[in-house]
Design a protein around this motif. Structure first.
Motif, PDB file in Angstrom:
ATOM      1  N   ALA A  21       0.819  -1.212   0.000  1.00 60.80           N
ATOM      2  CA  ALA A  21       0.000   0.000   0.000  1.00 60.80           C
ATOM      3  C   ALA A  21       0.850   1.258   0.000  1.00 60.80           C
ATOM      4  N   ASP A  22       2.014   1.216   0.650  1.00 58.38           N
ATOM      5  CA  ASP A  22       2.897   2.388   0.671  1.00 58.38           C
ATOM      6  C   ASP A  22       3.438   2.686  -0.720  1.00 58.38           C
ATOM      7  N   VAL A  23       3.775   1.633  -1.477  1.00 54.39           N
ATOM      8  CA  VAL A  23       4.265   1.833  -2.839  1.00 54.39           C
ATOM      9  C   VAL A  23       3.163   2.417  -3.713  1.00 54.39           C
ATOM     10  N   LEU A  24       1.949   1.905  -3.562  1.00 56.37           N
ATOM     11  CA  LEU A  24       0.832   2.454  -4.338  1.00 56.37           C
ATOM     12  C   LEU A  24       0.618   3.931  -4.031  1.00 56.37           C
ATOM     13  N   ARG A  25       0.731   4.286  -2.762  1.00 53.02           N
ATOM     14  CA  ARG A  25       0.580   5.703  -2.398  1.00 53.02           C
ATOM     15  C   ARG A  25       1.709   6.539  -2.980  1.00 53.02           C
ATOM     16  N   ASP A  26       2.937   5.985  -2.959  1.00 51.83           N
ATOM     17  CA  ASP A  26       4.060   6.703  -3.565  1.00 51.83           C
ATOM     18  C   ASP A  26       3.805   6.959  -5.049  1.00 51.83           C
ATOM     19  N   LEU A  27       3.361   5.927  -5.760  1.00 54.24           N
ATOM     20  CA  LEU A  27       3.095   6.076  -7.190  1.00 54.24           C
ATOM     21  C   LEU A  27       2.002   7.107  -7.440  1.00 54.24           C
ATOM     22  N   GLU A  28       0.962   7.059  -6.639  1.00 57.29           N
ATOM     23  CA  GLU A  28      -0.125   8.027  -6.791  1.00 57.29           C
ATOM     24  C   GLU A  28       0.371   9.446  -6.546  1.00 57.29           C
ATOM     25  N   SER A  29       1.206   9.626  -5.523  1.00 55.13           N
ATOM     26  CA  SER A  29       1.726  10.959  -5.208  1.00 55.13           C
ATOM     27  C   SER A  29       2.638  11.482  -6.313  1.00 55.13           C
ATOM     28  N   ILE A  30       3.492  10.597  -6.825  1.00 57.00           N
ATOM     29  CA  ILE A  30       4.400  11.002  -7.910  1.00 57.00           C
ATOM     30  C   ILE A  30       3.598  11.408  -9.147  1.00 57.00           C
ATOM     31  N   ALA A  31       2.595  10.604  -9.490  1.00 54.16           N
ATOM     32  CA  ALA A  31       1.773  10.923 -10.660  1.00 54.16           C
ATOM     33  C   ALA A  31       1.054  12.256 -10.469  1.00 54.16           C
ATOM     34  N   MET A  32       0.531  12.494  -9.277  1.00 48.93           N
ATOM     35  CA  MET A  32      -0.194  13.732  -9.011  1.00 48.93           C
ATOM     36  C   MET A  32       0.734  14.930  -9.117  1.00 48.93           C
ATOM     37  N   ARG A  33       1.930  14.847  -8.518  1.00 50.01           N
ATOM     38  CA  ARG A  33       2.877  15.965  -8.583  1.00 50.01           C
ATOM     39  C   ARG A  33       3.335  16.218 -10.020  1.00 50.01           C
ATOM     40  N   ALA A  91      10.380  18.151 -20.741  1.00 51.62           N
ATOM     41  CA  ALA A  91      10.849  16.815 -21.120  1.00 51.62           C
ATOM     42  C   ALA A  91      11.373  16.050 -19.915  1.00 51.62           C
ATOM     43  N   LEU A  92      11.991  16.759 -18.947  1.00 48.01           N
ATOM     44  CA  LEU A  92      12.475  16.091 -17.741  1.00 48.01           C
ATOM     45  C   LEU A  92      11.308  15.525 -16.942  1.00 48.01           C
ATOM     46  N   ARG A  93      10.217  16.243 -16.881  1.00 46.63           N
ATOM     47  CA  ARG A  93       9.025  15.746 -16.195  1.00 46.63           C
ATOM     48  C   ARG A  93       8.411  14.565 -16.944  1.00 46.63           C
ATOM     49  N   PHE A  94       8.435  14.639 -18.254  1.00 42.89           N
ATOM     50  CA  PHE A  94       7.799  13.597 -19.045  1.00 42.89           C
ATOM     51  C   PHE A  94       8.552  12.264 -18.978  1.00 42.89           C
ATOM     52  N   VAL A  95       9.787  12.255 -18.485  1.00 43.23           N
ATOM     53  CA  VAL A  95      10.463  10.976 -18.234  1.00 43.23           C
ATOM     54  C   VAL A  95       9.625  10.136 -17.274  1.00 43.23           C
ATOM     55  N   ILE A  96       9.069  10.760 -16.247  1.00 38.21           N
ATOM     56  CA  ILE A  96       8.204  10.060 -15.291  1.00 38.21           C
ATOM     57  C   ILE A  96       6.937   9.593 -15.980  1.00 38.21           C
ATOM     58  N   GLU A 115      12.840  12.136  -9.554  1.00 39.69           N
ATOM     59  CA  GLU A 115      12.128  13.318  -9.100  1.00 39.69           C
ATOM     60  C   GLU A 115      13.013  14.149  -8.165  1.00 39.69           C
ATOM     61  N   ALA A 116      13.659  13.477  -7.223  1.00 38.75           N
ATOM     62  CA  ALA A 116      14.498  14.198  -6.248  1.00 38.75           C
ATOM     63  C   ALA A 116      15.714  14.830  -6.910  1.00 38.75           C
ATOM     64  N   GLU A 117      16.351  14.113  -7.852  1.00 41.40           N
ATOM     65  CA  GLU A 117      17.554  14.629  -8.491  1.00 41.40           C
ATOM     66  C   GLU A 117      17.260  15.816  -9.408  1.00 41.40           C
ATOM     67  N   CYS A 118      16.130  15.774 -10.091  1.00 35.66           N
ATOM     68  CA  CYS A 118      15.817  16.823 -11.076  1.00 35.66           C
ATOM     69  C   CYS A 118      15.014  17.980 -10.500  1.00 35.66           C
ATOM     70  N   PHE A 119      14.182  17.674  -9.483  1.00 31.82           N
ATOM     71  CA  PHE A 119      13.239  18.694  -9.020  1.00 31.82           C
ATOM     72  C   PHE A 119      13.196  18.760  -7.496  1.00 31.82           C
ATOM     73  N   GLY A 120      14.284  18.404  -6.848  1.00 29.44           N
ATOM     74  CA  GLY A 120      14.283  18.320  -5.380  1.00 29.44           C
ATOM     75  C   GLY A 120      13.894  19.600  -4.696  1.00 29.44           C
TER      76      GLY A 120
END
Length: 327
Positions: A176-188, A277-282, A318-323
């Motif tokens: 469930a923690d991984v799913l929440r991480d993925l959801e948060s990353i997608a939302m950001r 383009a850096l965001r679109f890598v995600i 995400e952290a390296e490019c947009f920390g």
């Protein structure tokens, strides 16, 4: 009546040969060999005088039916504009694609002349530049192409939100923690992309990761495999190459620089498109995970189990490019 209905069938080479002999004016009979099966099935076709072709049979995919009408029209437009691409061959009646009946339903078929040349090198800067140049030529030619009637758009709904839902609903990610991480990353990521107000919209290749090309004798990258293309973000089309150099443990960012230099030798890139383009890598990684998640009942959950381990890559990128801009 079958007891077990197939999700996906692999046609025999003999039936592929008969289909081609019936619909195309090649010097027959043709010899066919299966090249690969996956998101599409591809067959090498050699006619009786030794001419070589590739026959592609589209898979039934979660995105919906293959948009071969728009794809083949765009390829013909690019070919006429002098962009190095694998153009579709016409049938006896002048069509550029067909549909054939398989046990699981209709599947779309296109025949291409085989692209000559060598496979690009993953760490060859010259090949990276060649890919960038051809993508720039493609985007220049796309300015005079109408995508009216295209079946789907390479927007965030297609590339990010629906893939995320497929990942969630597949059951492949049990933590469930991984799913929440993925959801948060997608939302950001969606929020950050939506904040750009001037992103370029164009007809995209959609899968320019560096290997959907052959390097010909003139050093040009000749593109093929346009079935994931469509009208969409130019920044996404750029990002696919970068994604291919940094995902799954790769560290080949100098090739991204060479690719961009090749692209800019033909046409400029706006600051917003380059930054996005850096965001679109995600976004690209979510798209791929969603494609594989939708195949879990066909390929097996073991073969797509890598999806559950991808949050770390996305968080690191995400952290390296947009920390300094995450929250």
């Amino acid at each position: 009546m079958l007891d077990f209905e197939p999700q996906y069938s692999t046609p025999g080479v003999e039936t592929i040969g008969r289909f081609i002999d019936r619909h195309y004016g090649l010097a027959g009979p043709v010899d066919c060999r299966l090249l690969n099966r996956g998101l599409n099935d591809s067959y090498l076709v050699i006619d009786s005088i030794g001419e070589r072709y590739v026959f592609r049979l589209s898979h039934r995919r979660s995105r919906g039916p293959a948009d071969v009408r728009t794809e083949t029209a765009f390829l013909r437009h690019l070919h006429e504009a002098g962009v190095p691409v694998a153009a579709p061959m016409s049938t006896r009646d002048g069509s550029f694609f067909l549909q054939g009946q398989a046990p699981e339903g209709l599947r779309e078929a296109v025949l291409f002349k085989e692209v000559s040349g060598r496979e690009p090198g993953a760490a060859d800067a010259g090949d990276a530049r060649a890919n960038g140049r051809t993508l720039a030529l493609l985007h220049n030619a796309a300015q005079t192409f109408s995508s009216e009637g295209a079946l789907y758009r390479l927007d965030l709904e297609h590339l990010l939100h629906r893939p995320q839902a497929r990942i969630r609903d597949s059951g492949l990610v049990e933590d469930a923690d991984v799913l929440r991480d993925l959801e948060s990353i997608a939302m950001r990521t969606a929020k950050a992309i939506d904040a750009f107000r001037n992103l370029t919209w164009t007809q995209c290749h959609g899968d320019c990761h560096g290997f959907n090309a052959r390097i010909n004798d003139a050093g040009e990258a000749v593109f093929f495999d346009f079935d994931d293309g469509g009208p969409g973000y130019l920044a996404y089309d750029l990002s696919v190459f970068l994604w291919a150099k940094v995902s799954f443990g790769r560290s080949l960012t100098p090739m991204w620089t060479a690719f961009i230099n090749g692209y800019r030798a033909i046409r400029p890139i706006t600051p917003d498109d380059f930054e996005a383009a850096l965001r679109f890598v995600i976004v690209r990684h979510f798209w791929l995970m969603g494609e594989y998640a939708s195949r879990a009942n066909e390929w097996g959950s073991t073969d797509v189990g890598w999806i559950a381990r991808q949050a770390d890559f996305l968080k690191t990128w995400e952290a390296e490019c947009f920390g300094d801009r995450l929250f």
